[in-house]
Design a protein around this motif. Structure first.
Motif, PDB file in Angstrom:
ATOM      1  N   ARG A   1       0.634  -1.196   0.008  1.00  0.00           N
ATOM      2  CA  ARG A   1       0.020   0.023  -0.149  1.00  0.00           C
ATOM      3  C   ARG A   1       1.054   1.275  -0.063  1.00  0.00           C
ATOM      4  N   PRO A   2       1.181   1.889  -1.088  1.00  0.00           N
ATOM      5  CA  PRO A   2       1.579   3.257  -1.095  1.00  0.00           C
ATOM      6  C   PRO A   2       0.868   4.315  -0.857  1.00  0.00           C
ATOM      7  N   VAL A   3       1.588   5.096  -0.015  1.00  0.00           N
ATOM      8  CA  VAL A   3       0.725   6.510   0.418  1.00  0.00           C
ATOM      9  C   VAL A   3       1.576   7.743  -0.042  1.00  0.00           C
ATOM     10  N   ARG A   4       1.040   8.755  -0.671  1.00  0.00           N
ATOM     11  CA  ARG A   4       2.115   9.827  -1.130  1.00  0.00           C
ATOM     12  C   ARG A   4       1.209  11.126  -1.112  1.00  0.00           C
ATOM     13  N   VAL A   5       1.984  11.850  -0.187  1.00  0.00           N
ATOM     14  CA  VAL A   5       1.440  13.354  -0.326  1.00  0.00           C
ATOM     15  C   VAL A   5       2.739  14.212  -0.499  1.00  0.00           C
ATOM     16  N   PRO A   6       2.849  14.616  -1.703  1.00  0.00           N
ATOM     17  CA  PRO A   6       4.147  15.185  -2.020  1.00  0.00           C
ATOM     18  C   PRO A   6       4.047  16.483  -1.580  1.00  0.00           C
ATOM     19  N   LYS A   7       3.283  17.317  -1.247  1.00  0.00           N
ATOM     20  CA  LYS A   7       3.380  18.469  -0.719  1.00  0.00           C
ATOM     21  C   LYS A   7       3.829  18.279   0.882  1.00  0.00           C
ATOM     22  N   GLN A   8       3.545  17.331   1.601  1.00  0.00           N
ATOM     23  CA  GLN A   8       3.735  17.244   2.918  1.00  0.00           C
ATOM     24  C   GLN A   8       5.243  16.257   3.115  1.00  0.00           C
ATOM     25  N   GLY A   9       5.483  16.075   1.896  1.00  0.00           N
ATOM     26  CA  GLY A   9       7.041  15.299   2.152  1.00  0.00           C
ATOM     27  C   GLY A   9       6.727  13.744   2.553  1.00  0.00           C
ATOM     28  N   ILE A  10       5.355  13.433   2.088  1.00  0.00           N
ATOM     29  CA  ILE A  10       5.227  11.846   2.512  1.00  0.00           C
ATOM     30  C   ILE A  10       5.378  11.185   1.239  1.00  0.00           C
TER      31      ILE A  10
ATOM     32  N   ARG B   1       7.694  12.142  10.308  1.00  0.00           N
ATOM     33  CA  ARG B   1       7.069  11.183   9.424  1.00  0.00           C
ATOM     34  C   ARG B   1       7.738  11.033   8.176  1.00  0.00           C
ATOM     35  N   ARG B   2       8.415  12.109   7.793  1.00  0.00           N
ATOM     36  CA  ARG B   2       9.010  12.468   6.391  1.00  0.00           C
ATOM     37  C   ARG B   2      10.239  11.245   6.604  1.00  0.00           C
ATOM     38  N   GLU B   3      10.916  10.921   7.539  1.00  0.00           N
ATOM     39  CA  GLU B   3      12.176  10.094   7.508  1.00  0.00           C
ATOM     40  C   GLU B   3      11.665   8.812   7.231  1.00  0.00           C
ATOM     41  N   PHE B   4      10.347   8.282   7.191  1.00  0.00           N
ATOM     42  CA  PHE B   4       9.820   6.972   7.048  1.00  0.00           C
ATOM     43  C   PHE B   4       9.892   6.812   5.434  1.00  0.00           C
TER      44      PHE B   4
ATOM     45  N   ASP C   1      -2.681  -3.503   8.838  1.00  0.00           N
ATOM     46  CA  ASP C   1      -4.302  -3.231   8.583  1.00  0.00           C
ATOM     47  C   ASP C   1      -4.395  -1.759   9.047  1.00  0.00           C
ATOM     48  N   ILE C   2      -4.118  -1.693  10.535  1.00  0.00           N
ATOM     49  CA  ILE C   2      -4.576  -0.507  11.236  1.00  0.00           C
ATOM     50  C   ILE C   2      -3.641   0.655  10.788  1.00  0.00           C
ATOM     51  N   LEU C   3      -2.441   0.574  10.648  1.00  0.00           N
ATOM     52  CA  LEU C   3      -1.703   1.746  10.235  1.00  0.00           C
ATOM     53  C   LEU C   3      -1.603   2.026   9.005  1.00  0.00           C
ATOM     54  N   THR C   4      -2.214   1.257   7.867  1.00  0.00           N
ATOM     55  CA  THR C   4      -2.262   1.669   6.573  1.00  0.00           C
ATOM     56  C   THR C   4      -3.654   2.530   6.533  1.00  0.00           C
ATOM     57  N   ASP C   5      -4.542   2.183   7.244  1.00  0.00           N
ATOM     58  CA  ASP C   5      -5.723   2.963   7.205  1.00  0.00           C
ATOM     59  C   ASP C   5      -5.394   4.553   7.725  1.00  0.00           C
ATOM     60  N   GLU C   6      -4.648   4.395   8.860  1.00  0.00           N
ATOM     61  CA  GLU C   6      -4.156   5.725   9.420  1.00  0.00           C
ATOM     62  C   GLU C   6      -3.581   6.601   8.271  1.00  0.00           C
ATOM     63  N   ALA C   7      -2.393   5.883   7.635  1.00  0.00           N
ATOM     64  CA  ALA C   7      -1.736   6.543   6.713  1.00  0.00           C
ATOM     65  C   ALA C   7      -2.504   6.966   5.425  1.00  0.00           C
ATOM     66  N   ALA C   8      -3.289   6.249   4.858  1.00  0.00           N
ATOM     67  CA  ALA C   8      -4.279   6.775   3.723  1.00  0.00           C
ATOM     68  C   ALA C   8      -5.203   7.912   4.074  1.00  0.00           C
ATOM     69  N   GLU C   9      -5.406   7.998   5.384  1.00  0.00           N
ATOM     70  CA  GLU C   9      -6.213   9.374   5.828  1.00  0.00           C
ATOM     71  C   GLU C   9      -5.354  10.745   5.389  1.00  0.00           C
TER      72      GLU C   9
ATOM     73  N   THR D   1      -9.244   6.869  -1.524  1.00  0.00           N
ATOM     74  CA  THR D   1      -8.423   7.182  -2.540  1.00  0.00           C
ATOM     75  C   THR D   1      -7.271   6.222  -2.750  1.00  0.00           C
ATOM     76  N   ALA D   2      -7.189   5.181  -2.117  1.00  0.00           N
ATOM     77  CA  ALA D   2      -5.952   4.334  -2.038  1.00  0.00           C
ATOM     78  C   ALA D   2      -6.551   3.024  -2.865  1.00  0.00           C
ATOM     79  N   GLY D   3      -5.575   2.177  -3.438  1.00  0.00           N
ATOM     80  CA  GLY D   3      -5.787   1.106  -4.128  1.00  0.00           C
ATOM     81  C   GLY D   3      -4.879   0.055  -3.032  1.00  0.00           C
ATOM     82  N   ALA D   4      -5.211  -1.210  -3.396  1.00  0.00           N
ATOM     83  CA  ALA D   4      -4.077  -2.058  -2.608  1.00  0.00           C
ATOM     84  C   ALA D   4      -3.732  -3.251  -3.465  1.00  0.00           C
ATOM     85  N   ALA D   5      -2.456  -3.689  -3.495  1.00  0.00           N
ATOM     86  CA  ALA D   5      -2.132  -4.684  -4.156  1.00  0.00           C
ATOM     87  C   ALA D   5      -1.915  -5.994  -3.141  1.00  0.00           C
TER      88      ALA D   5
END
Ligand code: IPM
Ligand code: MG
Length: 400
Positions: free
Chosen positions: A147-156, A263-266, A277-285, A292-296
């Motif tokens: 599960r990728p999560v990207r928010v370029p503007k926040q450096g995520i 969080r930018r360091e991760f 399961d839990i952390l990726t829901d938080e991250a997708a938020e 907005t997320a897809g999963a492989a």
């Protein structure tokens, strides 16, 4: 009072679980290696429409998939077909998460694109069958949930490698209830299961120029299972001396994801199933929500791509299914296209999704008649895919 015979029965049940896992581990150790899509002709892609809004958004996702792979389909290099029968009605009628004939059909396709499927819970009109996602992950041994999560503007720019077949999920339906007072579930972690997911995370980091991999557990408390996962992680890390490593406990990790500096360091994160399961829901938020997320879901022989939201039965009941947002399932289609060997086309599709959903927003989906239909939105998306200004527009958006 718990009577003796209940304890004896529970012991026997536990013995059976152990025997089944011993067999599973042996199978896992001798499992065939990664499939090579470039050598397949055709690559067979099955569409599983699912329940509720599933068939509506799946139709749009399929249209995009056919558009993106038009040439390959014509040449016979890719074959796309709908697999029937993975509906809650049919699953309930068979009392099974995946009816046998449907599973047999699914296994004929190396790759599937799946819409949301209803998971019954206590009190629902359906029998309490296992989640069909979880069953598919087990049956096809789809051990990595990426599960990728990207928010370029926040450096995520994170990518999560969630182990997908073990942990509390593996024996989820096989807990023990002793009388009225005692309930026990089992958490399962294996060395080969941890090895393959950690290895996949490190390989990904290495191939994609990522410099750090982080492991998340609760090994200070859950010593045996999380302990084994963490130990395996550091063992594999030795094979990748150029990559930095660290590990965090899940509680502080959930906190650090909201710490804007930290969080930018991760970069690449690897973790057992439930924490993932839990952390990726938080991250997708941070990226705009799970919608907005897809999963492989990836295994060595099969892969399944899915929207991570639910089947929204209420939208169907209220006659609004045509207004459902197909974006998450189209994102899953982009991951699929990347996985079978067309990374540039996948990137193009992601750019079009970003432009239509976040930047230009000429059509907006609200889930109601005051918004666009999924079909109109998909037409809009395909217009952008045909637009020669796609790349430069996307670059302007990212810089803005
Ligand atoms: C997910 C979902 C599933 C899970 C549910 C539907 C069983 O939350 O894909 O993350 O817990 O894995
Ligand atoms: Mg989840």
């Amino acid at each position: 009072m718990i009577d003796r015979s209940a304890i004896e029965k529970a012991k026997e049940h536990f013995v059976q679980l152990l025997e089944a896992q011993a067999k599973r581990v042996e199978k896992l150790k001798s499992a065939p290696d990664w499939i090579d899509y470039s050598k397949l002709s055709p690559i067979k892609i099955g569409i599983l429409p699912g329940d509720g809004i599933g068939p509506f958004i799946a139709a749009e996702a399929e249209r995009v998939l056919r558009f993106m792979l038009e040439e390959e389909i014509k040449k016979g290099k890719v074959y796309i077909n709908t697999i029937e029968g993975l509906t809650i009605e049919n699953r309930a009628a068979h009392g099974k998460a995946i009816p046998d004939d449907v599973l047999e059909e699914i296994k004929k396709y190396q790759v599937t694109l799946k819409g949301p499927t209803t998971t019954p819970r206590k009190g629902d009109p359906w029998p309490n069958i296992e989640s069909c996602n979880v069953a598919m992950r087990k049956e096809l041994d789809l051990f990595a949930n990426v599960r990728p999560v990207r928010v370029p503007k926040q450096g995520i720019d994170w990518i999560f490698f969630r182990e997908n077949t073990e942990d509390l999920y593996a024996l989820g339906p096989y807990g023990i209830q002793l009388g009225e007072d005692i309930a026990i579930d089992f958490k399962l972690i294996t060395a080969p299961g941890s090895d393959r997911i950690c290895r996949m995370a490190f390989d990904y980091a290495k191939r994609n120029g990522r410099t750090k991999v982080t492991c998340v557990t609760k090994a200070n408390v859950v010593k045996t299972t999380d302990g084994l996962f963490l130990e395996t992680f550091y063992k594999i890390a030795k094979e990748y001396p150029e990559i930095q490593v660290d590990d965090w406990y899940i509680d502080i990790m959930t906190a650090k994801l909201v710490d804007e500096k930290r969080r930018r360091e991760f970069q690449v994160l690897v973790l057992p199933n439930l924490y993932g399961d839990i952390l990726t829901d938080e991250a997708a938020e941070f990226q705009g929500g799970v919608g907005t997320a897809g999963a492989a879901n990836i295994g060595k022989q099969y892969a399944m791509f899915e929207a991570i939201h639910g089947s929204a039965p209420r939208m169907v009941m209220e006659g609004r299914a045509q207004y459902a947002d197909p974006s998450s399932m189209i994102r899953a289609a982009a991951m699929l296209i990347n996985h079978i060997g067309y990374p540039e086309r996948a990137k193009k599709l992601e750019m079009a999704l970003d432009i239509c959903g976040q930047y230009e927003k000429k059509l907006v989906i609200t889930g109601r008649p005051n918004g666009a239909t999924g079909k109109a939105f998909t037409d809009y998306l395909i217009d952008w895919l045909n637009n020669p200004k796609l790349q430069e527009t996307w670059e302007a958006y990212v810089k803005a």
